[in-house]
Design a protein around this motif. Sequence first.
Motif, PDB file in Angstrom:
ATOM      1  N   PRO A  54       0.817  -1.205   0.000  1.00 35.73           N
ATOM      2  CA  PRO A  54       0.000   0.000   0.000  1.00 35.73           C
ATOM      3  C   PRO A  54       0.853   1.258   0.000  1.00 35.73           C
ATOM      4  O   PRO A  54       1.967   1.248   0.521  1.00 35.73           O
ATOM      5  CB  PRO A  54      -0.772  -0.109   1.312  1.00 35.73           C
ATOM      6  CG  PRO A  54       0.130  -0.880   2.212  1.00 35.73           C
ATOM      7  CD  PRO A  54       0.875  -1.842   1.325  1.00 35.73           C
ATOM      8  N   ASP A  55       0.331   2.298  -0.600  1.00 40.31           N
ATOM      9  CA  ASP A  55       1.047   3.568  -0.672  1.00 40.31           C
ATOM     10  C   ASP A  55       1.323   4.079   0.743  1.00 40.31           C
ATOM     11  O   ASP A  55       0.395   4.267   1.531  1.00 40.31           O
ATOM     12  CB  ASP A  55       0.175   4.568  -1.439  1.00 40.31           C
ATOM     13  CG  ASP A  55       0.911   5.863  -1.721  1.00 40.31           C
ATOM     14  OD1 ASP A  55       1.571   6.387  -0.800  1.00 40.31           O
ATOM     15  OD2 ASP A  55       0.809   6.352  -2.846  1.00 40.31           O
ATOM     16  N   PRO A  56       2.582   4.271   1.108  1.00 36.28           N
ATOM     17  CA  PRO A  56       2.893   4.680   2.483  1.00 36.28           C
ATOM     18  C   PRO A  56       2.375   6.074   2.829  1.00 36.28           C
ATOM     19  O   PRO A  56       2.368   6.447   3.993  1.00 36.28           O
ATOM     20  CB  PRO A  56       4.429   4.641   2.526  1.00 36.28           C
ATOM     21  CG  PRO A  56       4.875   4.679   1.111  1.00 36.28           C
ATOM     22  CD  PRO A  56       3.779   4.074   0.286  1.00 36.28           C
ATOM     23  N   SER A  57       1.929   6.834   1.844  1.00 36.19           N
ATOM     24  CA  SER A  57       1.437   8.182   2.149  1.00 36.19           C
ATOM     25  C   SER A  57      -0.082   8.225   2.269  1.00 36.19           C
ATOM     26  O   SER A  57      -0.658   9.294   2.460  1.00 36.19           O
ATOM     27  CB  SER A  57       1.902   9.168   1.065  1.00 36.19           C
ATOM     28  OG  SER A  57       1.218   8.940  -0.148  1.00 36.19           O
ATOM     29  N   LYS A  58      -0.748   7.059   2.191  1.00 34.77           N
ATOM     30  CA  LYS A  58      -2.203   7.131   2.039  1.00 34.77           C
ATOM     31  C   LYS A  58      -2.919   7.762   3.240  1.00 34.77           C
ATOM     32  O   LYS A  58      -3.946   8.389   3.070  1.00 34.77           O
ATOM     33  CB  LYS A  58      -2.795   5.776   1.662  1.00 34.77           C
ATOM     34  CG  LYS A  58      -2.825   4.743   2.761  1.00 34.77           C
ATOM     35  CD  LYS A  58      -3.483   3.493   2.203  1.00 34.77           C
ATOM     36  CE  LYS A  58      -3.692   2.366   3.169  1.00 34.77           C
ATOM     37  NZ  LYS A  58      -3.002   2.350   4.440  1.00 34.77           N
ATOM     38  N   ASP A  59      -2.336   7.645   4.435  1.00 37.50           N
ATOM     39  CA  ASP A  59      -3.001   8.216   5.607  1.00 37.50           C
ATOM     40  C   ASP A  59      -2.883   9.735   5.704  1.00 37.50           C
ATOM     41  O   ASP A  59      -3.459  10.350   6.595  1.00 37.50           O
ATOM     42  CB  ASP A  59      -2.460   7.572   6.893  1.00 37.50           C
ATOM     43  CG  ASP A  59      -2.876   6.112   6.993  1.00 37.50           C
ATOM     44  OD1 ASP A  59      -3.829   5.714   6.290  1.00 37.50           O
ATOM     45  OD2 ASP A  59      -2.243   5.361   7.762  1.00 37.50           O
ATOM     46  N   LEU A  60      -2.118  10.335   4.808  1.00 41.07           N
ATOM     47  CA  LEU A  60      -2.018  11.802   4.810  1.00 41.07           C
ATOM     48  C   LEU A  60      -3.239  12.454   4.157  1.00 41.07           C
ATOM     49  O   LEU A  60      -3.415  13.666   4.216  1.00 41.07           O
ATOM     50  CB  LEU A  60      -0.773  12.246   4.040  1.00 41.07           C
ATOM     51  CG  LEU A  60       0.570  11.819   4.614  1.00 41.07           C
ATOM     52  CD1 LEU A  60       1.687  12.221   3.663  1.00 41.07           C
ATOM     53  CD2 LEU A  60       0.782  12.442   5.982  1.00 41.07           C
ATOM     54  N   TYR A  61      -4.056  11.639   3.502  1.00 47.08           N
ATOM     55  CA  TYR A  61      -5.201  12.156   2.754  1.00 47.08           C
ATOM     56  C   TYR A  61      -6.484  11.637   3.362  1.00 47.08           C
ATOM     57  O   TYR A  61      -6.479  10.570   3.945  1.00 47.08           O
ATOM     58  CB  TYR A  61      -5.103  11.726   1.278  1.00 47.08           C
ATOM     59  CG  TYR A  61      -3.793  12.131   0.667  1.00 47.08           C
ATOM     60  CD1 TYR A  61      -3.638  13.403   0.122  1.00 47.08           C
ATOM     61  CD2 TYR A  61      -2.700  11.261   0.674  1.00 47.08           C
ATOM     62  CE1 TYR A  61      -2.423  13.786  -0.427  1.00 47.08           C
ATOM     63  CE2 TYR A  61      -1.483  11.644   0.133  1.00 47.08           C
ATOM     64  CZ  TYR A  61      -1.348  12.912  -0.412  1.00 47.08           C
ATOM     65  OH  TYR A  61      -0.142  13.297  -0.941  1.00 47.08           O
ATOM     66  N   PRO A  62      -7.580  12.363   3.185  1.00 42.50           N
ATOM     67  CA  PRO A  62      -7.689  13.648   2.525  1.00 42.50           C
ATOM     68  C   PRO A  62      -7.087  14.778   3.358  1.00 42.50           C
ATOM     69  O   PRO A  62      -7.144  14.741   4.583  1.00 42.50           O
ATOM     70  CB  PRO A  62      -9.191  13.849   2.356  1.00 42.50           C
ATOM     71  CG  PRO A  62      -9.834  12.932   3.323  1.00 42.50           C
ATOM     72  CD  PRO A  62      -8.880  11.825   3.604  1.00 42.50           C
TER      73      PRO A  62
END
Length: 322
Positions: A54-62
Motif C-alpha cells: 500500500p502507498d505509504p502516504s495514504k493516511d495523509l489524505y484527505p
Amino acid sequence: MHVIRRRGWEIPEREATPEHLFLSRRAVLGAGAAAAALAISPQAAVAQRVTDIPDPSKDLYPARRNEKYTLDRPVTREEVNGNYNNFYEFGTSKEIAKAAQALRIRPWTIRIDGKVEKPFELGIDDLLARVALEERLYRFRCVEAWSMAIPWSGFPFARLVELARPLSSAKYVRMETFLDPKMAPGQRASWYPWPYVEGLTIAEATNELTFLATGAYGKPIAKQHGAPIRLAVPWKYGFKSIKSIVRFSFVEERPKSLWQQLQDSEYGFWANVNPEVPHPRWSQASEELIGTGERRPTLKFNGYGDYVADLYKGLENERLWA
Ligand SMILES: Nc1nc2c(c(=O)[nH]1)N[C@H]1C(S)=C(S)[C@@H](COP(=O)(O)O)O[C@H]1N2
Ligand SMILES: [Mo]
C-alpha cells in the motif's frame, strides 16, 4: 437510443473530499501528528523498499481544503478525470490509465540541484513529512481546448523553494520527469527528446497559485495523473504541469521543454491561457468541459488573472500565449 448519463453539474463539490473520512481522522489525530507518525512508521519504511502497495502516504489524505480557491463549475468526476489523460511516457492515447499503472512510485528520489546553497536528494516520503498538505480546487485547461476541474492535494511550490535555498543567481526552475524506458514504453520512442522537461521563472514558481500536487480526490495522486508528485499551474496550458518529477534544478538559463524542442511554434515557455490568441491550428476561444459535453468560453489566464497577471508586466515582447 436514450442514454442516461450522470451530468457533471449534479455532482456536488463536497464529493471532492470524502468528508466522513476527513472528519473521523481529525477526531483522532491532528493532520501534523498523522504525518509525523507516518514518517517514522516501520511499515512505511518497508513498503518504500519492497513495493509501492500500500502507498505509504495514504493516511495523509484527505488533506484539509483551502477554501480560498473556488470554482465556477463542478469538479470533474474522478472516473472521468482518471480515464482521460496525457502521459506520453506510457503512450500517446488519452486512455493511458491502465498502461500508467506500470509506473513504480517507491522508492522515489527527488534531486534538488543547480544554483542552490547545497544540492541534495530526498525521498518523496521525507519530503511529504516536511510540508503541510492542503486541498485546492483548480481549473485545468489543456492547449487542446478541453478542461477539467480538479481537487488536488499538495503544497505550495514556494515551500519547495524554501527547502532548496536557491542562490540569487538562479532565475528559473527546471523540472524533469523520470527516465526509464524499460518501465515506460513511450520513452522507447527515440524521436522524443526524453526526459520530459518543463520550466518556470522563480517568480512564477513562488506565486501563491503554483502547487505541487501529491494527491487528488482525497487520496494519493493516481499514477496516470503523474504520481507521486506533479506540478499544477492552473493559469497555464496543461502541458506546463509536468508529471512524476524527479529533479528540480535552479538555473540561470531558460529551460527548453520537451514540447518546445519538438514544436516551438505550439509550445512556448510562457504558455499562459488566452482565448484571444489562437493556437496555430485551432481557436482557443472556448473549451469542452470533459465529462459533461458542455462548451464554455475560455477565460484569460484561465480566470486566475488577479493572481498572476502582474507576473507578465513588461514581457509584452515575449510570446506569452502559446
Ligand atoms: N511527464 C509528463 N508530464 C505531462 C505530460 C506528459 O505526457 N508527460 N502531459 C502534459 C499534458 S499535455 C497535459 S494536458 C497534462 C495532463 O494531465 P492529466 O492527465 O492529469 O489531466 O499533463 C502534462 N504533463
Ligand atoms: Mo495538454
